[in-house]
Design a protein around this motif. Sequence first.
Motif, short mmCIF file in Angstrom:
data_model
loop_
_atom_site.label_atom_id
_atom_site.label_comp_id
_atom_site.label_asym_id
_atom_site.label_seq_id
_atom_site.Cartn_x
_atom_site.Cartn_y
_atom_site.Cartn_z
N VAL A 35 0.84 -1.20 0.00
CA VAL A 35 0.00 0.00 0.00
C VAL A 35 0.88 1.25 0.00
CG1 VAL A 35 -1.87 -1.19 1.21
CG2 VAL A 35 -0.14 0.04 2.52
N THR A 36 0.25 2.40 -0.22
CA THR A 36 0.99 3.65 -0.30
C THR A 36 1.57 4.05 1.05
OG1 THR A 36 -0.42 4.41 -2.11
CG2 THR A 36 0.81 6.10 -0.91
N HIS A 37 2.83 4.50 1.03
CA HIS A 37 3.50 5.02 2.22
C HIS A 37 4.23 6.30 1.85
CE1 HIS A 37 2.72 1.42 4.61
NE2 HIS A 37 3.20 0.68 3.63
N ASN A 38 4.73 7.01 2.88
CA ASN A 38 5.64 8.12 2.64
C ASN A 38 6.64 8.18 3.77
OD1 ASN A 38 4.19 9.31 4.77
ND2 ASN A 38 2.96 10.59 3.41
N VAL A 39 7.63 9.05 3.64
CA VAL A 39 8.67 9.21 4.66
C VAL A 39 8.74 10.69 5.00
CG1 VAL A 39 11.10 8.88 5.25
CG2 VAL A 39 9.97 7.26 3.71
N LEU A 40 8.38 11.05 6.24
CA LEU A 40 8.34 12.43 6.69
C LEU A 40 9.02 12.55 8.05
CD1 LEU A 40 4.56 13.15 5.96
CD2 LEU A 40 6.48 13.67 4.46
N SER A 41 9.51 13.75 8.37
CA SER A 41 10.14 13.97 9.67
C SER A 41 9.87 15.38 10.15
CB SER A 41 11.65 13.74 9.59
OG SER A 41 12.27 14.02 10.84
N VAL A 42 9.51 15.49 11.44
CA VAL A 42 9.40 16.80 12.08
C VAL A 42 10.78 17.27 12.50
CG1 VAL A 42 8.44 18.04 14.06
CG2 VAL A 42 7.04 16.35 12.85
N ASP A 43 11.63 16.34 12.93
CA ASP A 43 12.99 16.68 13.38
C ASP A 43 13.84 17.24 12.24
OD1 ASP A 43 12.24 15.67 15.84
OD2 ASP A 43 13.11 13.69 15.46
N LEU A 44 13.68 16.66 11.04
CA LEU A 44 14.42 17.12 9.87
C LEU A 44 13.42 17.40 8.75
CD1 LEU A 44 17.56 14.79 9.66
CD2 LEU A 44 17.52 17.25 10.08
N PRO A 45 12.96 18.65 8.61
CA PRO A 45 11.96 18.98 7.59
C PRO A 45 12.39 18.61 6.17
CG PRO A 45 12.19 20.77 9.17
CD PRO A 45 13.30 19.82 9.45
#
Length: 247
Positions: free
Chosen positions: A195-205
């Motif tokens: 299924v669809t995923h993504n990779v995001l981070s608040v620590d490293l925008p």
Amino acid sequence: MSRFLRLSSVLASALLLSSAGAVATPTMSFPFKLQGTPISSASGQLTVRTLSPTSSVSVLTLRGLTPSTPYVAHYHALGAASSDPCASSGPITLGFPPFKTNAQGQATVLLRADPARISGTLGAYVNVHTAANLAVVPLCASVLKTERAQTAQSTTTAASTALQQTVKIGDNLFMPAALTVVAGTTVTWIHTGKVTHNVLSVDLPGIRSADLHPGERYSYTFKTPGTFTYYCSYHEGMSATITVTNR
């Protein structure tokens, strides 16, 4: 006797043959291990025997796969992305004949090839894929590296190997969930789920991938020491950390 057992018997006999005047090498066996999108009951073995300087037989004996389902399998060269052959993202070097599991989820597959195609830096691992979606890899077998492979790999600088790492994106988890790298390392996330995923981070925008679909990749180079959490915005609790150290 079932068709599966008859075929296994025929292939076992084939492994015992050697060409006239040739000295056959001992049979080598390599177990399959479950991958990022596993079928918990899947298992198997890769058996390789060199019959002559120009002839070898590779046999896949697989169990616990989805019954009556088409699959494909490939030899891959060892990539530079990881010390684990199955995680090294190497290119395909040889393909086994396409096959379909029986009603019990079993299959036995034979490949005859020149040993030069599956030795040295080639044929470092075998992946079993579903035919409908090559991103689904339930099983992988690591083939022991030969002296030629070790020599070739040693020519790759330690720095280039150390500065590349991979993370697999399964469904609802990242693997490994915690990774330590040195500053300057490029981490590549490989989508192995369905299924669809993504990779995001608040620590490293700066870590902000587009939506990733099966088989797609996203890379980011870590330059600043620290521990950083990243996540998939589509699935609650799907997060992991990367710790970056000084060189």
